[in-house]
Scaffold this motif. Structure first.
Motif, short mmCIF file in Angstrom:
data_model
loop_
_atom_site.label_atom_id
_atom_site.label_comp_id
_atom_site.label_asym_id
_atom_site.label_seq_id
_atom_site.Cartn_x
_atom_site.Cartn_y
_atom_site.Cartn_z
N ARG A 10 -94.42 6.41 -88.30
CA ARG A 10 -93.47 7.24 -88.42
C ARG A 10 -93.39 8.11 -87.09
N ARG A 13 -91.68 6.25 -84.34
CA ARG A 13 -90.16 6.24 -84.66
C ARG A 13 -89.78 7.59 -84.01
N SER A 19 -83.76 7.25 -86.47
CA SER A 19 -83.94 7.66 -87.82
C SER A 19 -84.30 6.33 -88.59
N GLN A 20 -84.84 6.55 -89.87
CA GLN A 20 -85.18 5.48 -90.62
C GLN A 20 -84.05 4.22 -90.91
N GLU A 21 -83.18 5.11 -90.95
CA GLU A 21 -81.79 3.92 -91.34
C GLU A 21 -81.48 3.43 -90.04
N LEU A 31 -84.25 -0.69 -95.55
CA LEU A 31 -84.67 0.88 -95.60
C LEU A 31 -85.78 1.32 -96.54
N ILE A 34 -89.24 0.25 -95.12
CA ILE A 34 -89.38 1.24 -94.08
C ILE A 34 -90.12 2.49 -94.55
N GLN A 35 -89.27 2.88 -95.63
CA GLN A 35 -89.75 4.27 -96.40
C GLN A 35 -91.19 4.00 -96.89
N GLU A 38 -93.77 3.70 -94.34
CA GLU A 38 -94.02 5.24 -93.51
C GLU A 38 -94.95 6.24 -94.39
#
Length: 190
Positions: A10, A13, A19-21, A31, A34-35, A38
Motif C-alpha cells: 500500500r 502504491r 489508486s487501487q483501481e 481489485l 488487491i484490497q 493491502e
C-alpha cells in the motif's frame, strides 16, 4: 516496527500516486484481491505478487525479502502452531510404534508401517514445499528422533538395537526421516 506485506505494498502504491483501481488495471489483478492483500486479509500468490510488482515498476525480489514480514504472527498463533506440531509428532511416532512394536504386530501390520512411513512423510513434503529440507526434518522428524532416544533409554543398548531392527521400528523411522529430507528433490520446481 515491522510492516506487513500488504501495508508495504500500500505504501509503495501510494508513494507512486496510483489508486487501487489503477493498480488493478495495470497489473490485471482483481481489485478485490488487491484490497485484500493491502488489508492483510490474504497473502498473494507468487504470480500475483509479480504482476503487482511489475505494475509498480519494482523488483519482485525486493518484495520477497519483505514477504517474511507478512508472517508477523500473534503469540497465540505461534503457541497453537507448536501444539499442533507436537500432536503431529506424537501421532507419527504412535502410528509407527503401534504397528511395529505392539505385542500382536503381524507381518501385515509391519508392511503397513513401512507403507505409512513412506506415504505420510510424502504427504507432509507435498504440503510443506515452502520449508527447506532441514526445517521440515526438525519440525516433523523430531518425534521420530525422540522415539529412538527413548527406546535406547528404556532398553539396554544391545536389546534396543535388536528389538528396533527386528520389529521394523528403526527401518520405518529411517524411511520417514529420509523421505522428509530427500523427497523434495523429486518434486517438480515451480
Amino acid at each position: 516496527m515491522m510492516q506487513r506485506l500488504g501495508e508495504h505494498l500500500r505504501k509503495l502504491r501510494s508513494d507512486k500516486g496510483i489508486s487501487q483501481e489503477e493498480l488493478a488495471k495495470l497489473s490485471t489483478v482483481n481489485l478485490r484481491t488487491i484490497q485484500r492483500i493491502e488489508n492483510n486479509e490474504t497473502s498473494p500468490r507468487k504470480s500475483t505478487l509479480e504482476l503487482i510488482c511489475d505494475a509498480l515498476e519494482i523488483e519482485s525480489t525486493s518484495i520477497n525479502s519483505t514477504e517474511s514480514l507478512n508472517h508477523g504472527k500473534s503469540l497465540s498463533t505461534i503457541i497453537i502452531h507448536y501444539i499442533f506440531l507436537f500432536i503431529i509428532n506424537i501421532l507419527l511416532m504412535g502410528i509407527v510404534g503401534y504397528l511395529t512394536l505392539d505385542s500382536e504386530a503381524t507381518f501385515h501390520s509391519r508392511i503397513g508401517a513401512y507403507l505409512l512411513s513412506f506415504f505420510i512423510p510424502c504427504f507432509i513434503v507435498f504440503f510443506t514445499q515452502k520449508l527447506t529440507s532441514g526445517e521440515r526434518l526438525l519440525k516433523y522428524g523430531m518425534g521420530y528422533i525422540f522415539y529412538v532416544i527413548s527406546v535406547f533409554y528404556v532398553m539396554p543398548f544391545g536389546n534396543a538395537w535388536f528389538n528396533g531392527i527386528r520389529s521394523g521400528l528403526f527401518p520405518c523411522i529411517l524411511i520417514s526421516l529420509a523421505v522428509l529430507f530427500y523427497v523434495e528433490r523429486l518434486l517438480p520446481k515451480n
